[in-house]
Write a protein that holds these residues in place. Sequence first.
Motif, mmCIF file in Angstrom:
data_model
loop_
_atom_site.group_PDB
_atom_site.id
_atom_site.type_symbol
_atom_site.label_atom_id
_atom_site.label_comp_id
_atom_site.label_asym_id
_atom_site.label_seq_id
_atom_site.Cartn_x
_atom_site.Cartn_y
_atom_site.Cartn_z
ATOM 1 N N GLY A 1 -1.624 -2.732 -26.948
ATOM 2 C CA GLY A 1 -0.774 -1.558 -26.762
ATOM 3 C C GLY A 1 -0.486 -1.293 -25.297
ATOM 4 N N VAL A 2 -1.503 -1.424 -24.457
ATOM 5 C CA VAL A 2 -1.329 -1.236 -23.019
ATOM 6 C C VAL A 2 -0.393 -2.304 -22.461
ATOM 7 N N ALA A 3 -0.552 -3.534 -22.932
ATOM 8 C CA ALA A 3 0.311 -4.623 -22.455
ATOM 9 C C ALA A 3 1.774 -4.354 -22.811
ATOM 10 N N GLU B 1 6.774 -12.996 -23.990
ATOM 11 C CA GLU B 1 6.451 -11.757 -24.704
ATOM 12 C C GLU B 1 4.940 -11.709 -24.944
ATOM 13 N N VAL B 2 4.418 -10.512 -25.017
ATOM 14 C CA VAL B 2 2.977 -10.329 -25.223
ATOM 15 C C VAL B 2 2.524 -11.035 -26.493
ATOM 16 N N ASN B 3 3.229 -10.774 -27.595
ATOM 17 C CA ASN B 3 2.794 -11.366 -28.866
ATOM 18 C C ASN B 3 2.869 -12.888 -28.845
ATOM 19 N N ALA C 1 -1.709 -10.717 -20.146
ATOM 20 C CA ALA C 1 -0.570 -9.949 -20.647
ATOM 21 C C ALA C 1 -0.538 -8.546 -20.041
ATOM 22 N N VAL C 2 -1.702 -7.918 -19.951
ATOM 23 C CA VAL C 2 -1.759 -6.565 -19.400
ATOM 24 C C VAL C 2 -1.353 -6.558 -17.936
ATOM 25 N N HIS D 1 2.397 -14.751 -26.240
ATOM 26 C CA HIS D 1 1.321 -15.217 -25.363
ATOM 27 C C HIS D 1 -0.048 -15.149 -26.035
ATOM 28 N N VAL D 2 -0.291 -14.138 -26.840
ATOM 29 C CA VAL D 2 -1.639 -13.955 -27.405
ATOM 30 C C VAL D 2 -1.788 -14.479 -28.832
ATOM 31 N N GLU D 3 -0.698 -14.777 -29.518
ATOM 32 C CA GLU D 3 -0.770 -15.112 -30.952
ATOM 33 C C GLU D 3 -1.682 -16.299 -31.246
ATOM 34 N N GLU D 4 -1.566 -17.354 -30.505
ATOM 35 C CA GLU D 4 -2.408 -18.543 -30.739
ATOM 36 C C GLU D 4 -3.887 -18.199 -30.557
ATOM 37 N N HIS D 5 -4.181 -17.429 -29.537
ATOM 38 C CA HIS D 5 -5.566 -17.034 -29.277
ATOM 39 C C HIS D 5 -6.083 -16.086 -30.364
ATOM 40 N N LYS D 6 -5.200 -15.216 -30.832
ATOM 41 C CA LYS D 6 -5.573 -14.288 -31.900
ATOM 42 C C LYS D 6 -5.927 -15.063 -33.170
#
Length: 156
Positions: free
Chosen positions: A69-71, A133-135, A124-125, A137-142
């Motif tokens: 959310g902050v990102a 995009e944030v999502n 991302a933050v 960038h983090v989707e694979e890690h998530k």
Amino acid sequence: MAAGVRAPLFSLLGVVLGGVLTALSQRAVQRSTEMLEERRQVDAGRQARRAEQLQTIKDYLACVQEAEGVAYRRPHTWGEDEAWHGTASSVMGRLWIAERHLVLLCHADLHAPVQAYARALNQAVWREIGDSEVNEHVEEHKRAFMAAARASLAAV
């Protein structure tokens, strides 16, 4: 006389044999009860450990949600929003603490995905992801974290 001596001897032998068999069966029952209690304690310990790990994963996920959310709310230009910077610092501090709790309490197979996910969120933050995009960038890690978390909980 021999027959008269035999009867009490057989009686005595019967009493002794009965006593030995009773003692052996009581010991077997006692040992069985002890083993059952030991198994119950081991199972209770496993369940408590799993519950602790599950709570730690939930706490981490709550921090992850806050960090995402902050990102997404980060300002386009640095210095625009000092309140955002304070919030981001606080949220990321909680995320790093939650990440370390996972490393302490969960299986080692979960450590690398947890750390990679936290680093990706940190990037991302703090706008270290370029135009991504944030999502994205983090989707694979998530996904990697969630798969590792499920496997870790299944193994407990």
